[in-house]
Design an enzyme around this catalytic site. Structure first.
Site, PDB file in Angstrom:
ATOM      1  N   LYS A 141      44.942 -24.194 -36.313  1.00 53.50           N
ATOM      2  CA  LYS A 141      44.669 -23.852 -34.928  1.00 53.50           C
ATOM      3  C   LYS A 141      44.763 -25.129 -34.110  1.00 53.50           C
ATOM      4  CE  LYS A 141      39.672 -23.702 -35.772  1.00 53.50           C
ATOM      5  NZ  LYS A 141      39.519 -23.621 -37.243  1.00 53.50           N
ATOM      6  N   LYS A 174      39.533 -32.291 -46.367  1.00 51.63           N
ATOM      7  CA  LYS A 174      40.306 -31.096 -46.719  1.00 51.63           C
ATOM      8  C   LYS A 174      41.742 -31.489 -47.017  1.00 51.63           C
ATOM      9  CE  LYS A 174      40.971 -29.920 -41.832  1.00 51.63           C
ATOM     10  NZ  LYS A 174      41.063 -28.893 -40.823  1.00 51.63           N
ATOM     11  N   GLU A 186      41.143 -16.718 -33.720  1.00 46.88           N
ATOM     12  CA  GLU A 186      39.841 -16.345 -34.253  1.00 46.88           C
ATOM     13  C   GLU A 186      38.792 -16.432 -33.154  1.00 46.88           C
ATOM     14  OE1 GLU A 186      39.216 -17.608 -38.623  1.00 46.88           O
ATOM     15  OE2 GLU A 186      39.922 -19.371 -37.566  1.00 46.88           O
ATOM     16  N   GLU A 187      37.741 -15.617 -33.355  1.00 44.73           N
ATOM     17  CA  GLU A 187      36.634 -15.627 -32.395  1.00 44.73           C
ATOM     18  C   GLU A 187      35.934 -16.982 -32.358  1.00 44.73           C
ATOM     19  OE1 GLU A 187      33.536 -16.105 -33.876  1.00 44.73           O
ATOM     20  OE2 GLU A 187      34.558 -16.052 -35.807  1.00 44.73           O
ATOM     21  N   ASP A 211      37.065 -29.591 -30.001  1.00 48.63           N
ATOM     22  CA  ASP A 211      35.993 -29.949 -30.932  1.00 48.63           C
ATOM     23  C   ASP A 211      36.244 -31.261 -31.670  1.00 48.63           C
ATOM     24  OD1 ASP A 211      38.047 -29.117 -32.574  1.00 48.63           O
ATOM     25  OD2 ASP A 211      36.700 -28.339 -34.113  1.00 48.63           O
ATOM     26  N   THR A 237      38.113 -14.506 -42.354  1.00 52.49           N
ATOM     27  CA  THR A 237      37.849 -15.734 -41.594  1.00 52.49           C
ATOM     28  C   THR A 237      38.402 -16.942 -42.339  1.00 52.49           C
ATOM     29  OG1 THR A 237      35.894 -14.813 -40.572  1.00 52.49           O
ATOM     30  CG2 THR A 237      35.984 -17.207 -40.740  1.00 52.49           C
ATOM     31  N   ASP A 292      37.605 -32.256 -34.501  1.00 51.33           N
ATOM     32  CA  ASP A 292      38.935 -32.598 -35.035  1.00 51.33           C
ATOM     33  C   ASP A 292      40.081 -32.004 -34.225  1.00 51.33           C
ATOM     34  OD1 ASP A 292      38.205 -30.050 -35.897  1.00 51.33           O
ATOM     35  OD2 ASP A 292      39.444 -30.159 -37.688  1.00 51.33           O
ATOM     36  N   SER A 322      34.849 -31.103 -38.772  1.00 55.22           N
ATOM     37  CA  SER A 322      35.128 -30.306 -37.586  1.00 55.22           C
ATOM     38  C   SER A 322      34.065 -30.460 -36.503  1.00 55.22           C
ATOM     39  CB  SER A 322      35.282 -28.845 -37.997  1.00 55.22           C
ATOM     40  OG  SER A 322      35.711 -28.091 -36.910  1.00 55.22           O
ATOM     41  N   HIS A 323      33.420 -29.350 -36.150  1.00 53.46           N
ATOM     42  CA  HIS A 323      32.473 -29.347 -35.035  1.00 53.46           C
ATOM     43  C   HIS A 323      31.069 -29.766 -35.472  1.00 53.46           C
ATOM     44  CE1 HIS A 323      32.573 -25.675 -37.274  1.00 53.46           C
ATOM     45  NE2 HIS A 323      31.321 -25.479 -36.961  1.00 53.46           N
ATOM     46  N   THR A 341      34.970 -22.615 -46.080  1.00 55.80           N
ATOM     47  CA  THR A 341      35.996 -22.002 -45.228  1.00 55.80           C
ATOM     48  C   THR A 341      37.101 -23.014 -44.912  1.00 55.80           C
ATOM     49  OG1 THR A 341      34.223 -20.698 -44.210  1.00 55.80           O
ATOM     50  CG2 THR A 341      36.338 -20.679 -43.091  1.00 55.80           C
ATOM     51  N   ASP A 359      40.905 -28.904 -33.219  1.00 56.34           N
ATOM     52  CA  ASP A 359      41.605 -27.634 -33.446  1.00 56.34           C
ATOM     53  C   ASP A 359      40.982 -26.460 -32.699  1.00 56.34           C
ATOM     54  OD1 ASP A 359      39.387 -27.498 -35.052  1.00 56.34           O
ATOM     55  OD2 ASP A 359      40.455 -27.111 -36.925  1.00 56.34           O
ATOM     56  N   ARG A 360      39.767 -26.634 -32.156  1.00 52.19           N
ATOM     57  CA  ARG A 360      39.145 -25.533 -31.409  1.00 52.19           C
ATOM     58  C   ARG A 360      39.324 -25.722 -29.910  1.00 52.19           C
ATOM     59  NH1 ARG A 360      33.558 -23.627 -34.186  1.00 52.19           N
ATOM     60  NH2 ARG A 360      34.348 -23.515 -36.309  1.00 52.19           N
ATOM     61  N   ARG A 382      25.943 -15.033 -39.283  1.00 57.37           N
ATOM     62  CA  ARG A 382      26.668 -14.732 -38.051  1.00 57.37           C
ATOM     63  C   ARG A 382      26.648 -13.222 -37.848  1.00 57.37           C
ATOM     64  NH1 ARG A 382      28.514 -19.652 -37.105  1.00 57.37           N
ATOM     65  NH2 ARG A 382      29.984 -20.783 -38.453  1.00 57.37           N
TER      66      ARG A 382
HETATM   67  C1  G16 Z   1      36.718 -23.272 -39.678  1.00 59.84           C
HETATM   68  C2  G16 Z   1      37.897 -22.457 -40.096  1.00 59.84           C
HETATM   69  C3  G16 Z   1      38.039 -21.245 -39.213  1.00 59.84           C
HETATM   70  C4  G16 Z   1      36.747 -20.449 -39.182  1.00 59.84           C
HETATM   71  C5  G16 Z   1      35.612 -21.351 -38.767  1.00 59.84           C
HETATM   72  C6  G16 Z   1      34.271 -20.664 -38.896  1.00 59.84           C
HETATM   73  O1  G16 Z   1      36.951 -23.836 -38.437  1.00 59.84           O
HETATM   74  O2  G16 Z   1      39.078 -23.211 -40.042  1.00 59.84           O
HETATM   75  O3  G16 Z   1      39.089 -20.475 -39.687  1.00 59.84           O
HETATM   76  O4  G16 Z   1      36.848 -19.377 -38.311  1.00 59.84           O
HETATM   77  O5  G16 Z   1      35.566 -22.475 -39.599  1.00 59.84           O
HETATM   78  O6  G16 Z   1      34.055 -20.356 -40.225  1.00 59.84           O
HETATM   79  P1  G16 Z   1      32.661 -19.864 -40.735  1.00 59.84           P
HETATM   80  O7  G16 Z   1      32.356 -18.636 -39.928  1.00 59.84           O
HETATM   81  O8  G16 Z   1      32.863 -19.580 -42.191  1.00 59.84           O
HETATM   82  O9  G16 Z   1      31.657 -20.945 -40.448  1.00 59.84           O
HETATM   83  P2  G16 Z   1      36.714 -25.379 -38.200  1.00 59.84           P
HETATM   84  O10 G16 Z   1      37.032 -25.582 -36.752  1.00 59.84           O
HETATM   85  O11 G16 Z   1      35.271 -25.607 -38.550  1.00 59.84           O
HETATM   86  O12 G16 Z   1      37.649 -26.059 -39.150  1.00 59.84           O
END
Ligand code: G16
Length: 544
Positions: free
Chosen positions: A377, A126, A364-365, A278, A345, A280, A113-114, A18, A282-283, A497
């Site tokens: 984000k 990325k 996004e959720e 989070d 997503t 990086d 990320s997280h 993703t 962005d959340r 999910r």
């Molecule tokens: C990434 C993507 C988001 C996505 C999230 C969850 O976030 O940038 O657009 O909503 O993952 O994705 P998944 O449901 O496929 O795990 P981040 O913050 O991890 O870069």
């Protein structure tokens, strides 16, 4: 400069998910693994020679080592100039802003990320394109295809390790390297978008808040803005120092992982406002006094109040949300007569809509909200937007939400995650659901009639590219919805999910606990997908 060419056996597991390539640190550390991905990336970027790249990461374990490798490879591959965040640090939104500001060719962001960090945690990489946004699918597919056939990479072999802490400019062969302050440009951008005077007055007037940076990259940004420019007392930003292993935590801003903040905000000592970001940056998570704002509601509230921030005084041209995000945003868009888009997503799907000026705001959720100011984000941006709204409306978080629900109705929403389950079982579960889709419409389950059952697919309205298999949707006659999807960001096994949503127009029934309000849907989801039997899990790992 001496350029060495290394022969390698191709790797067949470098398909970006993703959001980039994410694997365990040790997987990345195997000989030539990172180099293979970087070379595949460089080979897939037409016209890279002589261009500018922005490079930085979230400070997790192995961040700086990876940057040294990437610099040596960039020099050997003819990159003209690189801008690197001091200490190897750049939050994802700050990197996006810098790519746009410097009109760079693109950027490389090192982050998982997280996902947890440290030697036993995750690492990630990325590529972001010249618009500052995540590489589109066309490019990530090309990188993967290239990696699968790659038999050699080029690297500068006589490079001395670069001191990433020293601001300034120097040469690596023909390539110019600039170590830049990772924070200052971002602070200026935020000051242009929000009413900092009003927020400062609110903070000086006794408004009490806490921001949890979770020992991740947002710490220096939040300190500079919230405590520095806006004058909040020292200590307002907690866990502010980025650590290689995030202090052993899981840098995901939700009620499960942002433990310290959540405990405070759901106690008698709760402050007016709590927020977290989070790994990086962005959340975001937004909390009031004993009150949680779902990311879907947060997006809807920001859209409703967008004109209150000076940078958005003209309002929005349109808004977008990922498919599993609740329809709360759509109701505001409809009321305002704005176009609303539903995308798969992944932030990359908002890029074309933002570039074509079809939307101003998106979210996004998964705790992500952002706007056309960058192409990612942006956690801290969302927090500042909320502070701006609270300062302008002079209401509490709860009052803002209750007023919102009274006007638009409340969308009860929750996501249940079953993390690190067996991949085969998870795929079998999804396949089972898919097979049943054609016969589900019209069926009655536990008193609920299914209106539509399908698998979401998306045709991008700008470039007509098609993306299929983006989640199984079960829509009920009363507007409720269950969505099943496998995550694309995990690094081990699979994560199922389950997204649950129910619309409640009656204000008399707006005070329920979300899990209570969604109880029947939770039961139906388990029954339909046979989660317990199929995954061998009694309960979800994380509920948000
Ligand atoms: C990434 C993507 C988001 C996505 C999230 C969850 O976030 O940038 O657009 O909503 O993952 O994705 P998944 O449901 O496929 O795990 P981040 O913050 O991890 O870069």
């Amino acid at each position: 400069m001496i350029v060495q060419t290394h022969q390698i056996t191709p790797f067949d597991d470098q398909k970006p998910g993703t959001s980039g390539l994410r694997k365990r640190v040790r997987h990345f550390q195997q000989p030539h693994y990172l180099q293979s991905f970087v070379q595949a990336m460089f080979d897939s970027l037409e016209g890279l020679a002589g261009q500018t790249l922005v490079i930085g990461g979230d400070g997790r374990y192995w961040n700086c080592e990876a940057i040294q490798t990437i610099l040596a490879m960039a020099a050997a591959n003819g990159v003209g100039r690189v801008l690197v965040g001091q200490g190897g640090i750049l939050s994802t939104p700050a990197a996006s802003a810098l790519i746009r500001h410097h009109q760079a060719f693109g950027g490389i962001i090192l982050s998982a990320s997280h996902n947890p960090g440290g030697p036993d945690g995750d690492f990630g990489i990325k590529y972001n394109a010249s618009n500052g946004g995540p590489a589109p699918e066309k490019l990530t597919n090309a990188i993967f295809a290239r990696a699968c056939e790659l038999t050699e990479y080029r690297i500068m072999s006589d490079m001395q390790p670069v001191d990433l802490n020293l601001l300034g400019q120097f040469q690596l062969g023909a390539m110019s390297v600039e170590i830049i302050d990772p924070v200052s440009h971002y602070v200026e951008l935020m000051a242009r978008l929000f009413d900092f005077d009003a927020i400062r007055d609110m903070l000086l007037g006794g408004f009490r808040m806490q921001f949890d940076a979770m020992h991740a990259v947002t710490g220096p940004y939040a300190k500079a803005i919230i405590e520095g420019v806006l004058g909040a007392p020292e200590g307002t930003v907690i866990n502010a120092v980025p650590l290689e292993d995030f202090g052993g935590g899981h840098p995901d801003p939700n009620l499960t992982y942002a433990k310290e903040l959540t405990a405070l905000q759901f106690s008698p000592d709760a402050l007016d406002f709590g927020a977290a970001s989070d790994g990086d940056g962005d959340r975001n998570m937004i909390l009031g006094n004993n009150f949680f704002v779902t990311p879907s509601d947060s997006l809807a509230v920001i859209l409703d109040n967008i004109h209150l921030a000076p940078g958005y005084a003209k309002g929005a041209v349109g808004a977008a949300r990922s498919m599993p995000t609740s329809a709360a945003m759509d109701r505001v868009a409809q009321f305002k007569g704005l176009p609303a888009y539903e995308t798969p997503t992944g932030w990359k799907f908002f890029g074309n809509l933002l570039d074509a000026d079809r939307i101003t705001l998106c979210g996004e959720e998964s705790f992500g909200t952002g706007s056309n100011h960058v192409r990612e984000k942006d956690g801290l941006w969302a927090v500042l937007f909320w502070l701006n709204i609270l300062a302008a409306r002079r209401q509490s978080v709860q009052e803002v939400l209750e007023d919102h629900w009274s006007r638009y109705g409340r969308t009860y929403y929750s996501r249940h995650d079953y993390e690190e389950v067996d991949s085969k079982s998870a795929n079998r579960l999804m396949e089972g659901l898919r097979m049943r889709l054609p016969v589900l419409a019209g069926q009655k389950i536990a008193g609920q009639v299914i209106d539509l059952a399908d698998e979401f697919g998306y045709t991008d309205p700008i470039d007509n590219s098609r993306t299929d298999k983006q989640g199984v949707r079960i829509l009920f006659k009363d507007g409720s919805r269950i969505v099943f999807r496998l995550s694309g960001t995990g690094s081990q096994g699979a994560t199922l999910r389950v997204y649950l949503e129910r619309y409640e127009p009656d204000p008399e029934r707006h005070g329920l606990d979300a899990q209570e309000a969604l109880a029947d849907l939770i039961r139906i989801a388990d029954q339909m997908a046979e989660i317990r039997q199929g995954l061998g899990r009694e309960t979800p790992t994380v509920i948000t």
